[in-house]
Design a protein around this motif. Structure first.
Motif, short mmCIF file in Angstrom:
data_model
loop_
_atom_site.label_atom_id
_atom_site.label_comp_id
_atom_site.label_asym_id
_atom_site.label_seq_id
_atom_site.Cartn_x
_atom_site.Cartn_y
_atom_site.Cartn_z
N THR A 120 0.84 -1.20 0.00
CA THR A 120 0.00 0.00 0.00
C THR A 120 0.87 1.24 0.00
OG1 THR A 120 -1.89 -1.04 1.08
CG2 THR A 120 -1.65 1.33 1.40
N PHE A 134 -6.20 -2.51 4.76
CA PHE A 134 -6.15 -1.69 3.56
C PHE A 134 -4.94 -2.06 2.72
CE2 PHE A 134 -6.49 2.61 1.47
CZ PHE A 134 -7.84 2.54 1.17
N CYS A 137 -3.32 -0.96 -2.21
CA CYS A 137 -3.97 0.30 -2.61
C CYS A 137 -2.93 1.39 -2.83
CB CYS A 137 -4.93 0.80 -1.52
SG CYS A 137 -6.34 -0.25 -1.19
N VAL A 151 -9.74 7.45 5.44
CA VAL A 151 -10.46 6.18 5.48
C VAL A 151 -11.00 6.01 6.89
CG1 VAL A 151 -10.31 3.68 5.16
CG2 VAL A 151 -8.91 5.21 3.74
N TYR A 155 -12.76 -0.19 8.22
CA TYR A 155 -12.88 -0.26 6.76
C TYR A 155 -12.02 -1.40 6.23
CZ TYR A 155 -14.16 1.75 2.26
OH TYR A 155 -14.72 1.96 1.03
N HIS A 157 -10.39 -3.06 2.51
CA HIS A 157 -10.23 -3.21 1.06
C HIS A 157 -10.13 -4.70 0.79
CE1 HIS A 157 -7.74 -3.47 -2.71
NE2 HIS A 157 -8.79 -2.75 -3.09
N ASN A 159 -9.19 -7.71 -1.05
CA ASN A 159 -8.14 -7.88 -2.06
C ASN A 159 -7.86 -9.34 -2.39
OD1 ASN A 159 -6.96 -8.47 0.46
ND2 ASN A 159 -4.92 -7.89 -0.28
N SER A 170 -6.39 -1.37 -5.93
CA SER A 170 -7.31 -0.26 -6.19
C SER A 170 -6.56 1.07 -6.20
CB SER A 170 -8.42 -0.22 -5.14
OG SER A 170 -9.32 -1.30 -5.34
N GLY A 193 -16.50 -0.86 2.82
CA GLY A 193 -15.42 -1.56 2.14
C GLY A 193 -15.44 -1.35 0.64
N LEU A 194 -14.27 -1.57 0.03
CA LEU A 194 -14.10 -1.59 -1.41
C LEU A 194 -13.74 -3.01 -1.82
CD1 LEU A 194 -11.83 1.47 -2.36
CD2 LEU A 194 -14.27 1.22 -2.80
N GLY A 196 -11.81 -4.75 -4.52
CA GLY A 196 -10.86 -4.44 -5.58
C GLY A 196 -10.92 -5.43 -6.74
#
Length: 409
Positions: A120, A134, A137, A151, A155, A157, A159, A170, A193-194, A196
Protein backbone atom coordinates in the motif's frame (compact mmCIF):
# COMPACT_ATOMS: atom_id res chain seq x y z
CA UNK A 1 23.19 -4.38 28.69
CA UNK A 2 23.58 -5.25 25.01
CA UNK A 3 26.74 -3.63 23.67
CA UNK A 4 24.93 -2.40 20.56
CA UNK A 5 22.37 -0.59 22.70
CA UNK A 6 25.26 0.91 24.62
CA UNK A 7 26.81 2.18 21.38
CA UNK A 8 23.52 3.76 20.34
CA UNK A 9 23.08 5.44 23.71
CA UNK A 10 26.60 6.84 23.51
CA UNK A 11 25.73 8.53 20.21
CA UNK A 12 22.57 10.06 21.70
CA UNK A 13 19.75 7.55 21.13
CA UNK A 14 17.36 7.49 24.09
CA UNK A 15 16.71 3.92 25.28
CA UNK A 16 14.97 4.14 28.67
CA UNK A 17 15.17 0.38 29.33
CA UNK A 18 18.08 -0.93 27.24
CA UNK A 19 17.76 -4.44 28.69
CA UNK A 20 14.43 -4.79 26.83
CA UNK A 21 15.66 -3.63 23.41
CA UNK A 22 17.26 -5.96 20.85
CA UNK A 23 19.37 -4.71 17.96
CA UNK A 24 20.27 -7.44 15.45
CA UNK A 25 23.94 -7.82 14.47
CA UNK A 26 23.05 -7.10 10.84
CA UNK A 27 21.84 -3.56 11.64
CA UNK A 28 24.29 -0.84 10.58
CA UNK A 29 24.40 1.42 13.63
CA UNK A 30 25.61 4.28 11.44
CA UNK A 31 22.13 4.25 9.86
CA UNK A 32 20.47 5.02 13.20
CA UNK A 33 20.56 8.71 14.07
CA UNK A 34 21.56 9.82 17.54
CA UNK A 35 19.57 13.03 17.24
CA UNK A 36 16.32 12.78 19.18
CA UNK A 37 15.63 9.10 18.40
CA UNK A 38 13.77 7.21 21.14
CA UNK A 39 13.54 3.41 21.34
CA UNK A 40 10.99 2.51 24.01
CA UNK A 41 10.95 -0.84 25.84
CA UNK A 42 10.24 -3.90 23.72
CA UNK A 43 11.75 -2.69 20.44
CA UNK A 44 13.31 -5.33 18.17
CA UNK A 45 15.25 -3.94 15.22
CA UNK A 46 16.84 -5.98 12.45
CA UNK A 47 17.94 -5.83 8.82
CA UNK A 48 20.92 -4.38 7.00
CA UNK A 49 18.68 -1.93 5.13
CA UNK A 50 17.14 -0.49 8.29
CA UNK A 51 17.41 3.28 8.62
CA UNK A 52 16.15 5.40 11.53
CA UNK A 53 16.35 9.16 11.09
CA UNK A 54 16.31 12.15 13.45
CA UNK A 55 13.57 12.43 16.08
CA UNK A 56 11.94 9.12 15.17
CA UNK A 57 10.09 7.46 18.05
CA UNK A 58 9.48 3.71 18.21
CA UNK A 59 7.28 1.88 20.69
CA UNK A 60 5.65 4.70 22.67
CA UNK A 61 2.39 2.75 23.09
CA UNK A 62 3.48 -0.88 22.65
CA UNK A 63 6.51 -2.92 21.53
CA UNK A 64 7.74 -2.43 17.96
CA UNK A 65 9.37 -4.92 15.60
CA UNK A 66 11.16 -3.22 12.70
CA UNK A 67 12.66 -5.37 9.93
CA UNK A 68 14.54 -3.75 7.04
CA UNK A 69 12.46 -0.60 7.29
CA UNK A 70 13.36 3.01 6.60
CA UNK A 71 12.04 5.46 9.18
CA UNK A 72 12.23 9.12 8.23
CA UNK A 73 12.58 12.19 10.43
CA UNK A 74 9.89 12.69 13.05
CA UNK A 75 8.18 9.38 12.27
CA UNK A 76 6.24 7.75 15.11
CA UNK A 77 5.75 3.97 15.02
CA UNK A 78 3.84 3.59 18.24
CA UNK A 79 3.46 -0.17 18.35
CA UNK A 80 3.29 -3.18 16.07
CA UNK A 81 5.12 -5.04 13.31
CA UNK A 82 6.82 -3.19 10.43
CA UNK A 83 8.66 -5.12 7.74
CA UNK A 84 10.22 -3.89 4.47
CA UNK A 85 8.27 -0.63 4.63
CA UNK A 86 9.31 3.01 4.23
CA UNK A 87 8.01 5.99 6.20
CA UNK A 88 8.77 9.55 5.11
CA UNK A 89 8.93 12.58 7.38
CA UNK A 90 6.19 12.88 9.97
CA UNK A 91 4.37 9.65 9.10
CA UNK A 92 2.85 7.78 12.02
CA UNK A 93 1.12 4.53 12.97
CA UNK A 94 -0.73 3.68 16.17
CA UNK A 95 -0.31 0.56 18.25
CA UNK A 96 -1.31 -2.81 16.87
CA UNK A 97 -0.11 -1.89 13.37
CA UNK A 98 0.81 -4.67 10.95
CA UNK A 99 2.67 -3.05 8.05
CA UNK A 100 4.29 -5.53 5.70
CA UNK A 101 6.38 -5.45 2.56
CA UNK A 102 5.77 -2.97 -0.20
CA UNK A 103 4.34 -0.17 1.92
CA UNK A 104 5.32 3.46 1.49
CA UNK A 105 3.81 6.15 3.70
CA UNK A 106 4.74 9.59 2.43
CA UNK A 107 4.98 12.75 4.50
CA UNK A 108 2.52 12.95 7.40
CA UNK A 109 0.45 9.99 6.22
CA UNK A 110 -0.92 8.20 9.25
CA UNK A 111 -2.93 5.36 10.70
CA UNK A 112 -4.54 5.04 14.12
CA UNK A 113 -4.54 1.79 16.08
CA UNK A 114 -4.81 -1.73 14.63
CA UNK A 115 -4.24 -1.04 10.95
CA UNK A 116 -3.05 -3.72 8.52
CA UNK A 117 -1.21 -2.72 5.34
CA UNK A 118 0.69 -4.59 2.63
CA UNK A 119 1.69 -3.32 -0.82
CA UNK A 120 0.00 0.00 0.00
CA UNK A 121 1.18 3.51 -0.84
CA UNK A 122 -0.29 6.49 0.97
CA UNK A 123 0.45 9.94 -0.43
CA UNK A 124 1.16 12.86 1.91
CA UNK A 125 -1.45 13.60 4.58
CA UNK A 126 -3.66 10.55 3.85
CA UNK A 127 -5.18 9.43 7.14
CA UNK A 128 -6.49 6.01 8.16
CA UNK A 129 -8.71 5.47 11.19
CA UNK A 130 -8.64 2.40 13.42
CA UNK A 131 -9.38 -1.29 12.85
CA UNK A 132 -8.64 -1.12 9.12
CA UNK A 133 -7.35 -3.64 6.57
CA UNK A 134 -6.15 -1.69 3.56
CA UNK A 135 -3.74 -3.80 1.52
CA UNK A 136 -2.98 -3.35 -2.20
CA UNK A 137 -3.97 0.30 -2.61
CA UNK A 138 -2.60 3.61 -3.78
CA UNK A 139 -4.41 6.54 -2.17
CA UNK A 140 -3.84 10.27 -2.58
CA UNK A 141 -5.82 13.49 -2.33
CA UNK A 142 -5.81 16.62 -0.23
CA UNK A 143 -3.46 19.53 0.30
CA UNK A 144 -2.39 19.49 3.97
CA UNK A 145 -3.13 18.02 7.39
CA UNK A 146 -6.46 19.85 7.60
CA UNK A 147 -7.63 18.94 4.10
CA UNK A 148 -6.73 15.32 3.44
CA UNK A 149 -8.09 12.03 2.16
CA UNK A 150 -9.35 9.75 4.90
CA UNK A 151 -10.46 6.18 5.48
CA UNK A 152 -12.94 5.73 8.32
CA UNK A 153 -12.57 3.17 11.07
CA UNK A 154 -13.49 -0.49 10.51
CA UNK A 155 -12.88 -0.26 6.76
CA UNK A 156 -11.73 -3.10 4.50
CA UNK A 157 -10.23 -3.21 1.06
CA UNK A 158 -11.19 -6.70 -0.14
CA UNK A 159 -8.14 -7.88 -2.06
CA UNK A 160 -8.60 -11.65 -2.37
CA UNK A 161 -11.21 -13.18 -4.65
CA UNK A 162 -13.17 -16.46 -4.49
CA UNK A 163 -11.11 -17.47 -7.53
CA UNK A 164 -8.03 -17.19 -5.30
CA UNK A 165 -6.30 -14.36 -7.11
CA UNK A 166 -5.04 -10.96 -6.03
CA UNK A 167 -5.30 -8.95 -9.23
CA UNK A 168 -7.23 -6.55 -7.06
CA UNK A 169 -5.18 -3.40 -6.44
CA UNK A 170 -7.31 -0.26 -6.19
CA UNK A 171 -6.34 3.22 -7.35
CA UNK A 172 -7.91 5.86 -5.13
CA UNK A 173 -7.06 9.07 -6.88
CA UNK A 174 -4.09 8.78 -9.22
CA UNK A 175 -0.39 9.60 -9.38
CA UNK A 176 -0.26 12.37 -12.04
CA UNK A 177 -2.60 14.62 -10.04
CA UNK A 178 -2.00 13.25 -6.55
CA UNK A 179 1.70 14.11 -6.38
CA UNK A 180 0.87 17.77 -6.99
CA UNK A 181 -0.89 17.96 -3.60
CA UNK A 182 -3.66 20.11 -5.02
CA UNK A 183 -6.57 17.70 -5.43
CA UNK A 184 -9.83 17.39 -3.49
CA UNK A 185 -9.69 14.69 -0.83
CA UNK A 186 -11.36 11.30 -1.03
CA UNK A 187 -13.44 10.12 1.93
CA UNK A 188 -14.21 6.45 2.54
CA UNK A 189 -16.75 6.24 5.35
CA UNK A 190 -16.26 3.82 8.21
CA UNK A 191 -17.84 0.39 8.57
CA UNK A 192 -17.59 -0.03 4.80
CA UNK A 193 -15.42 -1.56 2.14
CA UNK A 194 -14.10 -1.59 -1.41
CA UNK A 195 -14.00 -4.78 -3.47
CA UNK A 196 -10.86 -4.44 -5.58
CA UNK A 197 -9.87 -3.69 -8.20
CA UNK A 198 -11.56 -0.29 -8.13
CA UNK A 199 -10.67 3.15 -9.47
CA UNK A 200 -12.01 6.24 -7.71
CA UNK A 201 -11.70 9.88 -8.73
CA UNK A 202 -10.74 12.77 -6.47
CA UNK A 203 -13.57 14.28 -4.50
CA UNK A 204 -15.34 10.93 -4.12
CA UNK A 205 -17.24 10.44 -0.87
CA UNK A 206 -18.45 6.95 0.00
CA UNK A 207 -20.96 7.05 2.83
CA UNK A 208 -20.36 5.06 6.00
CA UNK A 209 -21.57 1.48 5.84
CA UNK A 210 -21.33 1.25 2.04
CA UNK A 211 -19.75 -1.73 0.29
CA UNK A 212 -18.60 -0.55 -3.16
CA UNK A 213 -17.53 -2.67 -6.14
CA UNK A 214 -17.47 -0.35 -9.17
CA UNK A 215 -15.18 2.25 -10.73
CA UNK A 216 -16.16 5.87 -10.34
CA UNK A 217 -13.90 8.06 -12.45
CA UNK A 218 -16.14 11.13 -12.32
CA UNK A 219 -14.98 13.58 -9.64
CA UNK A 220 -17.06 14.79 -6.71
CA UNK A 221 -19.54 11.95 -6.44
CA UNK A 222 -21.40 10.88 -3.31
CA UNK A 223 -21.79 7.10 -3.22
CA UNK A 224 -24.08 5.36 -0.76
CA UNK A 225 -25.78 2.03 -0.37
CA UNK A 226 -26.72 -0.65 2.09
CA UNK A 227 -25.98 -4.32 2.39
CA UNK A 228 -25.80 -6.60 -0.63
CA UNK A 229 -29.22 -7.90 -1.67
CA UNK A 230 -29.82 -11.41 -0.36
CA UNK A 231 -29.62 -14.26 -2.86
CA UNK A 232 -28.71 -17.89 -3.44
CA UNK A 233 -27.67 -18.90 -6.96
CA UNK A 234 -25.52 -21.51 -8.65
CA UNK A 235 -21.85 -20.61 -9.02
CA UNK A 236 -19.18 -21.96 -11.34
CA UNK A 237 -15.91 -22.20 -9.38
CA UNK A 238 -13.08 -20.42 -11.15
CA UNK A 239 -15.35 -18.65 -13.64
CA UNK A 240 -14.58 -15.00 -14.37
CA UNK A 241 -16.93 -12.35 -15.65
CA UNK A 242 -15.66 -9.02 -16.98
CA UNK A 243 -12.01 -9.86 -17.56
CA UNK A 244 -11.46 -6.74 -19.67
CA UNK A 245 -12.07 -4.60 -16.59
CA UNK A 246 -9.77 -6.71 -14.42
CA UNK A 247 -6.92 -6.42 -16.89
CA UNK A 248 -7.51 -2.73 -17.54
CA UNK A 249 -7.62 -1.81 -13.85
CA UNK A 250 -4.37 -3.65 -13.23
CA UNK A 251 -2.60 -2.09 -16.20
CA UNK A 252 -3.70 1.40 -15.15
CA UNK A 253 -2.46 0.73 -11.62
CA UNK A 254 0.92 -0.48 -12.87
CA UNK A 255 1.20 2.50 -15.21
CA UNK A 256 0.56 4.84 -12.28
CA UNK A 257 3.28 3.16 -10.21
CA UNK A 258 5.72 3.59 -13.10
CA UNK A 259 4.75 7.26 -13.21
CA UNK A 260 5.41 7.48 -9.47
CA UNK A 261 8.83 5.93 -9.96
CA UNK A 262 9.64 8.55 -12.60
CA UNK A 263 8.51 11.24 -10.15
CA UNK A 264 10.89 9.92 -7.50
CA UNK A 265 13.76 9.63 -9.95
CA UNK A 266 13.32 13.03 -11.54
CA UNK A 267 11.72 15.17 -8.82
CA UNK A 268 12.16 13.66 -5.37
CA UNK A 269 15.84 13.00 -6.07
CA UNK A 270 16.40 16.76 -6.24
CA UNK A 271 15.40 17.07 -2.59
CA UNK A 272 17.93 14.58 -1.20
CA UNK A 273 19.57 16.29 1.75
CA UNK A 274 19.96 15.94 5.51
CA UNK A 275 16.23 15.57 6.16
CA UNK A 276 15.67 13.30 3.14
CA UNK A 277 18.83 11.19 2.89
CA UNK A 278 19.82 8.89 0.07
CA UNK A 279 18.91 5.81 2.12
CA UNK A 280 15.34 7.00 2.60
CA UNK A 281 15.02 7.84 -1.09
CA UNK A 282 16.36 4.43 -2.09
CA UNK A 283 13.95 2.76 0.31
CA UNK A 284 10.99 4.54 -1.28
CA UNK A 285 12.12 3.57 -4.78
CA UNK A 286 12.53 -0.03 -3.64
CA UNK A 287 8.92 -0.08 -2.41
CA UNK A 288 7.59 1.37 -5.67
CA UNK A 289 9.56 -0.98 -7.89
CA UNK A 290 8.64 -3.93 -5.69
CA UNK A 291 5.02 -2.86 -6.01
CA UNK A 292 5.26 -2.95 -9.80
CA UNK A 293 6.74 -6.45 -9.70
CA UNK A 294 4.01 -7.61 -7.34
CA UNK A 295 1.26 -6.25 -9.55
CA UNK A 296 2.77 -7.81 -12.68
CA UNK A 297 2.97 -11.16 -10.93
CA UNK A 298 -0.60 -10.99 -9.67
CA UNK A 299 -1.99 -9.91 -13.04
CA UNK A 300 -0.20 -12.65 -14.96
CA UNK A 301 -1.30 -15.26 -12.42
CA UNK A 302 -4.89 -14.11 -12.84
CA UNK A 303 -4.69 -14.15 -16.65
CA UNK A 304 -3.33 -17.68 -16.40
CA UNK A 305 -6.68 -18.75 -14.94
CA UNK A 306 -8.73 -17.39 -17.84
CA UNK A 307 -8.37 -20.54 -19.96
CA UNK A 308 -9.96 -22.72 -17.28
CA UNK A 309 -12.71 -20.16 -16.86
CA UNK A 310 -13.38 -20.10 -20.61
CA UNK A 311 -13.53 -23.90 -20.80
CA UNK A 312 -16.12 -23.98 -18.04
CA UNK A 313 -18.21 -21.34 -19.79
CA UNK A 314 -18.01 -23.28 -23.06
CA UNK A 315 -19.00 -26.53 -21.32
CA UNK A 316 -22.31 -24.96 -20.39
CA UNK A 317 -23.01 -24.00 -24.00
CA UNK A 318 -24.70 -26.44 -26.42
CA UNK A 319 -22.18 -27.74 -28.96
CA UNK A 320 -24.12 -26.39 -31.92
CA UNK A 321 -23.94 -22.86 -30.54
CA UNK A 322 -20.95 -20.58 -31.26
CA UNK A 323 -18.36 -20.05 -28.55
CA UNK A 324 -19.63 -17.27 -26.25
CA UNK A 325 -17.85 -13.96 -26.68
CA UNK A 326 -16.97 -13.97 -22.99
CA UNK A 327 -15.09 -17.24 -23.42
CA UNK A 328 -13.44 -16.03 -26.64
CA UNK A 329 -12.16 -12.97 -24.86
CA UNK A 330 -10.84 -14.96 -21.94
CA UNK A 331 -9.00 -17.35 -24.25
CA UNK A 332 -7.48 -14.42 -26.15
CA UNK A 333 -6.25 -12.79 -22.96
CA UNK A 334 -4.91 -16.10 -21.69
CA UNK A 335 -2.90 -16.44 -24.90
CA UNK A 336 -1.57 -12.89 -24.44
CA UNK A 337 -0.37 -13.28 -20.85
CA UNK A 338 3.26 -14.02 -21.72
CA UNK A 339 3.45 -11.00 -24.02
CA UNK A 340 1.88 -8.80 -21.33
CA UNK A 341 4.38 -10.03 -18.76
CA UNK A 342 7.29 -9.46 -21.15
CA UNK A 343 6.14 -5.95 -22.03
CA UNK A 344 5.59 -4.88 -18.43
CA UNK A 345 8.91 -6.28 -17.24
CA UNK A 346 10.65 -4.49 -20.09
CA UNK A 347 9.00 -1.19 -19.16
CA UNK A 348 10.02 -1.72 -15.54
CA UNK A 349 13.64 -2.49 -16.40
CA UNK A 350 14.09 0.16 -19.08
CA UNK A 351 11.97 2.90 -17.53
CA UNK A 352 9.30 5.07 -19.09
CA UNK A 353 10.00 8.80 -19.33
CA UNK A 354 6.91 10.05 -21.14
CA UNK A 355 6.94 13.36 -23.00
CA UNK A 356 10.51 14.55 -22.47
CA UNK A 357 9.90 18.10 -23.68
CA UNK A 358 7.08 18.58 -21.18
CA UNK A 359 9.11 16.90 -18.44
CA UNK A 360 12.11 19.13 -19.00
CA UNK A 361 9.97 22.27 -19.13
CA UNK A 362 8.42 21.29 -15.79
CA UNK A 363 11.76 20.47 -14.17
CA UNK A 364 13.22 23.78 -15.34
CA UNK A 365 10.59 25.57 -13.27
CA UNK A 366 11.17 23.47 -10.15
CA UNK A 367 13.28 25.10 -7.45
CA UNK A 368 14.47 22.41 -5.01
CA UNK A 369 16.13 24.83 -2.60
CA UNK A 370 13.18 24.67 -0.19
CA UNK A 371 11.43 21.75 1.45
CA UNK A 372 9.64 19.20 -0.73
CA UNK A 373 6.10 19.77 0.56
CA UNK A 374 6.45 23.54 0.55
CA UNK A 375 7.88 23.52 -2.96
CA UNK A 376 5.21 21.30 -4.50
CA UNK A 377 2.26 23.01 -2.79
CA UNK A 378 3.70 26.38 -3.80
CA UNK A 379 3.85 25.63 -7.52
CA UNK A 380 1.71 27.86 -9.75
CA UNK A 381 -1.29 26.01 -11.17
CA UNK A 382 0.16 26.19 -14.67
CA UNK A 383 3.38 24.49 -13.56
CA UNK A 384 1.51 21.78 -11.65
CA UNK A 385 -0.58 21.16 -14.76
CA UNK A 386 2.61 20.78 -16.77
CA UNK A 387 3.90 18.18 -14.32
CA UNK A 388 0.60 16.33 -14.47
CA UNK A 389 0.74 16.39 -18.27
CA UNK A 390 4.18 14.77 -18.14
CA UNK A 391 3.09 12.02 -15.74
CA UNK A 392 -0.12 11.42 -17.71
CA UNK A 393 2.04 10.85 -20.77
CA UNK A 394 3.88 8.10 -18.89
CA UNK A 395 0.61 6.38 -17.99
CA UNK A 396 -0.60 6.63 -21.59
CA UNK A 397 2.72 5.37 -22.93
CA UNK A 398 2.65 2.30 -20.69
CA UNK A 399 -0.90 1.42 -21.70
CA UNK A 400 -0.07 1.87 -25.38
CA UNK A 401 3.00 -0.37 -25.23
CA UNK A 402 1.40 -3.43 -23.65
CA UNK A 403 0.36 -5.96 -26.28
CA UNK A 404 -3.26 -6.97 -25.80
CA UNK A 405 -5.68 -8.58 -28.24
CA UNK A 406 -8.01 -6.19 -30.06
CA UNK A 407 -10.57 -4.40 -27.84
CA UNK A 408 -8.54 -5.27 -24.74
CA UNK A 409 -8.52 -1.69 -23.55
Amino acid sequence: MDTRCQQLMEKGVQIPVPESVWISPDVDLNRISGNGVILHPGCRISGEDTLIHDHAVLGREAPVTLENGQVGPGVALNGGFFSHATFLAGASMGSGAHVREGCLLEEQASGAHTVGLKQTILAPFVTLGSLINFCDCYMAGGTDRKNHSEVGSSYIHFNYTPNQDKATASLIGDVPRGVMLNQPPVFLGGQGGLVGPVRLAYGTVIAAGTLWRKDETRPHRLIFGGAVKAGNVARGPGVYGNVNRIVQCNLVYIANLLALRAWYRQVRSRFIRADYPEGLHEGALTRIEGGVRERIRRLVECMGRFETSARQIMALQPEERPVPKTAQRQLALFAAKDAVEEDLNFLLSEGVEGNLAVRDAFLDKLDPSGGYIETITGLPASVSAQGTHWLDSIVSDVLARVRLPDDGR
